[in-house]
Design a protein around this motif. Structure first.
Motif, PDB file in Angstrom:
ATOM      1  N   TRP A  58       0.833  -1.208   0.000  1.00 26.08           N
ATOM      2  CA  TRP A  58       0.000   0.000   0.000  1.00 26.08           C
ATOM      3  C   TRP A  58       0.861   1.248   0.000  1.00 26.08           C
ATOM      4  CZ3 TRP A  58      -0.378   3.688   3.974  1.00 26.08           C
ATOM      5  CH2 TRP A  58      -1.423   4.616   3.849  1.00 26.08           C
ATOM      6  N   LEU A  59       1.920   1.254   0.834  1.00 30.39           N
ATOM      7  CA  LEU A  59       2.786   2.424   0.914  1.00 30.39           C
ATOM      8  C   LEU A  59       3.534   2.643  -0.403  1.00 30.39           C
ATOM      9  CD1 LEU A  59       4.049   4.705   2.586  1.00 30.39           C
ATOM     10  CD2 LEU A  59       5.792   3.057   3.341  1.00 30.39           C
ATOM     11  N   ALA A  60       4.039   1.568  -1.001  1.00 30.97           N
ATOM     12  CA  ALA A  60       4.792   1.691  -2.243  1.00 30.97           C
ATOM     13  C   ALA A  60       3.965   2.328  -3.349  1.00 30.97           C
ATOM     14  CB  ALA A  60       5.294   0.317  -2.689  1.00 30.97           C
ATOM     15  N   GLY A  61       2.669   2.090  -3.335  1.00 30.55           N
ATOM     16  CA  GLY A  61       1.797   2.654  -4.351  1.00 30.55           C
ATOM     17  C   GLY A  61       1.655   4.158  -4.270  1.00 30.55           C
ATOM     18  N   HIS A  62       2.160   4.771  -3.212  1.00 31.44           N
ATOM     19  CA  HIS A  62       2.071   6.223  -3.054  1.00 31.44           C
ATOM     20  C   HIS A  62       3.313   6.955  -3.576  1.00 31.44           C
ATOM     21  CE1 HIS A  62      -1.233   5.157  -0.318  1.00 31.44           C
ATOM     22  NE2 HIS A  62      -1.624   6.411  -0.428  1.00 31.44           N
ATOM     23  N   PHE A  63       4.324   6.209  -4.022  1.00 31.26           N
ATOM     24  CA  PHE A  63       5.557   6.829  -4.492  1.00 31.26           C
ATOM     25  C   PHE A  63       5.819   6.478  -5.953  1.00 31.26           C
ATOM     26  CE2 PHE A  63       6.255   6.302   0.095  1.00 31.26           C
ATOM     27  CZ  PHE A  63       6.684   7.580   0.458  1.00 31.26           C
ATOM     28  N   ARG A  64       6.534   7.341  -6.640  1.00 22.74           N
ATOM     29  CA  ARG A  64       7.019   7.015  -7.970  1.00 22.74           C
ATOM     30  C   ARG A  64       8.108   5.947  -7.866  1.00 22.74           C
ATOM     31  NH1 ARG A  64       9.321  12.379 -10.262  1.00 22.74           N
ATOM     32  NH2 ARG A  64      10.046  12.474  -8.099  1.00 22.74           N
ATOM     33  N   ASP A  65       8.296   5.188  -8.949  1.00 21.81           N
ATOM     34  CA  ASP A  65       9.297   4.130  -8.953  1.00 21.81           C
ATOM     35  C   ASP A  65      10.695   4.674  -8.682  1.00 21.81           C
ATOM     36  OD1 ASP A  65       7.213   2.509  -9.619  1.00 21.81           O
ATOM     37  OD2 ASP A  65       7.815   2.201 -11.708  1.00 21.81           O
ATOM     38  N   THR A  66      10.957   5.900  -9.103  1.00 15.89           N
ATOM     39  CA  THR A  66      12.309   6.441  -9.046  1.00 15.89           C
ATOM     40  C   THR A  66      12.621   7.209  -7.770  1.00 15.89           C
ATOM     41  OG1 THR A  66      11.515   8.402 -10.238  1.00 15.89           O
ATOM     42  CG2 THR A  66      12.458   6.599 -11.559  1.00 15.89           C
ATOM     43  N   THR A  67      11.659   7.341  -6.872  1.00 13.40           N
ATOM     44  CA  THR A  67      11.872   8.131  -5.650  1.00 13.40           C
ATOM     45  C   THR A  67      12.569   7.298  -4.575  1.00 13.40           C
ATOM     46  OG1 THR A  67       9.867   9.417  -6.089  1.00 13.40           O
ATOM     47  CG2 THR A  67      10.769   9.520  -3.866  1.00 13.40           C
ATOM     48  N   PRO A  68      13.736   7.723  -4.112  1.00 11.87           N
ATOM     49  CA  PRO A  68      14.400   6.997  -3.019  1.00 11.87           C
ATOM     50  C   PRO A  68      13.609   7.167  -1.716  1.00 11.87           C
ATOM     51  CG  PRO A  68      15.942   8.455  -4.175  1.00 11.87           C
ATOM     52  CD  PRO A  68      14.564   8.842  -4.608  1.00 11.87           C
ATOM     53  N   VAL A  69      13.297   6.053  -1.075  1.00  5.12           N
ATOM     54  CA  VAL A  69      12.529   6.079   0.167  1.00  5.12           C
ATOM     55  C   VAL A  69      13.284   5.297   1.237  1.00  5.12           C
ATOM     56  CG1 VAL A  69      10.369   5.482   1.318  1.00  5.12           C
ATOM     57  CG2 VAL A  69      10.343   6.227  -1.080  1.00  5.12           C
ATOM     58  N   THR A  70      13.577   5.955   2.356  1.00  8.19           N
ATOM     59  CA  THR A  70      14.154   5.277   3.512  1.00  8.19           C
ATOM     60  C   THR A  70      13.040   5.050   4.514  1.00  8.19           C
ATOM     61  OG1 THR A  70      16.321   6.302   3.188  1.00  8.19           O
ATOM     62  CG2 THR A  70      15.854   5.402   5.367  1.00  8.19           C
ATOM     63  N   LEU A  71      12.852   3.806   4.908  1.00  7.20           N
ATOM     64  CA  LEU A  71      11.743   3.411   5.771  1.00  7.20           C
ATOM     65  C   LEU A  71      12.296   2.911   7.098  1.00  7.20           C
ATOM     66  CD1 LEU A  71       8.731   2.706   6.230  1.00  7.20           C
ATOM     67  CD2 LEU A  71       9.162   0.543   5.025  1.00  7.20           C
ATOM     68  N   VAL A  72      12.002   3.637   8.181  1.00  6.02           N
ATOM     69  CA  VAL A  72      12.436   3.246   9.520  1.00  6.02           C
ATOM     70  C   VAL A  72      11.266   2.561  10.215  1.00  6.02           C
ATOM     71  CG1 VAL A  72      13.396   4.022  11.726  1.00  6.02           C
ATOM     72  CG2 VAL A  72      14.005   5.209   9.606  1.00  6.02           C
ATOM     73  N   THR A  73      11.457   1.301  10.590  1.00  3.80           N
ATOM     74  CA  THR A  73      10.378   0.531  11.201  1.00  3.80           C
ATOM     75  C   THR A  73      10.891  -0.251  12.408  1.00  3.80           C
ATOM     76  OG1 THR A  73      10.747  -1.452   9.846  1.00  3.80           O
ATOM     77  CG2 THR A  73       9.277   0.226   8.957  1.00  3.80           C
ATOM     78  N   HIS A  74       9.941  -0.685  13.210  1.00  3.36           N
ATOM     79  CA  HIS A  74      10.250  -1.567  14.319  1.00  3.36           C
ATOM     80  C   HIS A  74      10.675  -2.926  13.777  1.00  3.36           C
ATOM     81  CE1 HIS A  74       9.998  -3.529  18.192  1.00  3.36           C
ATOM     82  NE2 HIS A  74       9.121  -4.379  17.727  1.00  3.36           N
ATOM     83  N   ASN A  75      11.715  -3.492  14.341  1.00  4.46           N
ATOM     84  CA  ASN A  75      12.188  -4.813  13.937  1.00  4.46           C
ATOM     85  C   ASN A  75      11.489  -5.852  14.791  1.00  4.46           C
ATOM     86  OD1 ASN A  75      13.519  -7.041  13.049  1.00  4.46           O
ATOM     87  ND2 ASN A  75      15.571  -6.368  13.654  1.00  4.46           N
ATOM     88  N   SER A  76      10.458  -6.457  14.251  1.00  2.87           N
ATOM     89  CA  SER A  76       9.651  -7.392  15.038  1.00  2.87           C
ATOM     90  C   SER A  76      10.385  -8.692  15.318  1.00  2.87           C
ATOM     91  CB  SER A  76       8.343  -7.701  14.305  1.00  2.87           C
ATOM     92  OG  SER A  76       8.611  -8.245  13.018  1.00  2.87           O
ATOM     93  N   SER A  77      11.405  -9.014  14.517  1.00  2.00           N
ATOM     94  CA  SER A  77      12.106 -10.281  14.705  1.00  2.00           C
ATOM     95  C   SER A  77      13.226 -10.185  15.733  1.00  2.00           C
ATOM     96  CB  SER A  77      12.693 -10.764  13.373  1.00  2.00           C
ATOM     97  OG  SER A  77      13.633  -9.822  12.872  1.00  2.00           O
ATOM     98  N   SER A  78      13.669  -8.959  16.002  1.00  2.00           N
ATOM     99  CA  SER A  78      14.776  -8.789  16.940  1.00  2.00           C
ATOM    100  C   SER A  78      14.730  -7.396  17.515  1.00  2.00           C
ATOM    101  CB  SER A  78      16.119  -9.021  16.247  1.00  2.00           C
ATOM    102  OG  SER A  78      17.190  -8.708  17.115  1.00  2.00           O
ATOM    103  N   ASN A  79      15.066  -7.256  18.772  1.00  2.00           N
ATOM    104  CA  ASN A  79      15.082  -5.956  19.411  1.00  2.00           C
ATOM    105  C   ASN A  79      16.481  -5.389  19.551  1.00  2.00           C
ATOM    106  OD1 ASN A  79      12.318  -5.267  20.090  1.00  2.00           O
ATOM    107  ND2 ASN A  79      12.370  -7.137  21.305  1.00  2.00           N
TER     108      ASN A  79
END
Length: 321
Positions: A58-79
């Protein structure tokens, strides 16, 4: 982004508070906003977005293919463990794949810690859009569960280096705590933050105990930081708090009423509410004083905090379940 004679127009030069748009209702464009309207993807050159929950497609659909996006998220597999790595995502509207650079913040070891920040830095040719709000990057938070956000645009000139101020330093520290790559933090030097309208207060992971806090500059975080910001904002006269003298707790008179709104409630006992209430008045060193001293300042019946929360009947009537 609109422009005039080649110079971009700042849409939110003085800052604005907006609610997220809702499905099935008449949304006032002066009060609500959609994620697409925030991003203005057609003119977006680079983006940093942070969120606890993310729907990649869903999020990817809001950006152009060529736009660099850095995504900071919670790491659910490791803290534990820091890292930034490219993550392939597939947009839900088709087979187009996009590459996000995914970053998991490095937390102090010990206990269970969560990355819960929701910040956006949106870089355009001549401006930066700063967004902080309560919505995760998932469809429901931008269409079903109404959230709120603050947005402000700032002038950006990659050929110039602007003097730092309290806001830019606080923002840089917050991004550093989220393990944001240094080259993105460095871009703040090219932004004129002189018109910033807000102050930044961030929380800090406790690690389930006090050991983590002992290794950090605690006055820069949480309640102590809140007390500092409020005291600075109202000044020594405390005109905004009924004349209470913030520098002499003995003369403190609880005059403020706090209104808190959210979709979830934690286990907030009277002790925590009292501490938050006192810090929100701008009283310093509250977390370091004894419980007896804090009770003397504000008894249980004087903690004036209103908490707006939906009822069970509201939930049962909700069209989306």
């Amino acid at each position: 982004m609109d422009s005039d004679d080649g110079c971009p127009l700042l849409r939110f030069p003085h800052g604005a508070v907006r609610a997220t748009e809702m499905l099935g209702v008449d949304n006032d464009p002066e009060e609500t906003i959609s994620l697409a309207d925030i991003l203005e993807a057609a003119s977006l050159n680079q983006a940093l977005v942070t969120s606890f929950l993310v729907d990649d497609g869903w999020l990817a659909g809001h950006f152009r293919d060529t736009t660099p996006v850095t995504l900071v998220t919670h790491n659910s597999s490791s803290n534990s463990g820091r890292g930034s790595s490219p993550a392939h995502t597939t947009a839900s509207h088709g087979s187009t794949s996009r590459r996000f650079r995914r970053v998991h913040p490095e937390f102090p070891k010990g206990g269970f810690q969560i990355m819960h920040s929701k910040i956006m830095l949106l870089f355009y040719a001549r401006s930066l859009r700063f967004v902080v709000g309560s919505a995760n990057l998932v469809p429901d938070d931008w269409s079903v569960m109404q959230n709120s956000l603050f947005v402000q645009d700032f002038r950006l000139d990659r050929r110039a280096v602007f003097p730092g101020n309290e806001f830019s330093f606080s923002l840089a520290y917050a991004l550093h705590d989220l393990s944001v790559p240094a080259e993105i933090v460095a871009l703040l030097n090219n932004v004129d933050f002189s018109a910033a309208r807000i102050r930044i207060v961030t929380s800090v992971p406790t690690g389930g105990g006090g050991n983590v806090r002992h290794n950090m500059n605690m006055p820069s975080y949480g309640m102590e930081r809140l007390a500092e910001v409020v005291a600075d904002a109202v000044g020594d006269s405390a005109a905004g708090l009924g004349g209470a003298d913030l520098k002499t707790p003995a003369g403190f008179q609880p005059t403020a009423r706090l209104l808190c709104v959210g979709s979830s409630l934690g286990q907030m006992d009277t002790k925590w509410l009292r501490d938050f209430y006192l810090c929100a008045h701008g009283l310093p060193d509250i977390p370091k004083t004894s419980l007896g001293a804090r009770e003397e300042l504000v008894s249980d019946d004087l903690i004036d905090i209103g908490i707006g929360f939906h009822t069970q009947e509201d939930v049962e009537k909700c069209r989306y379940g």
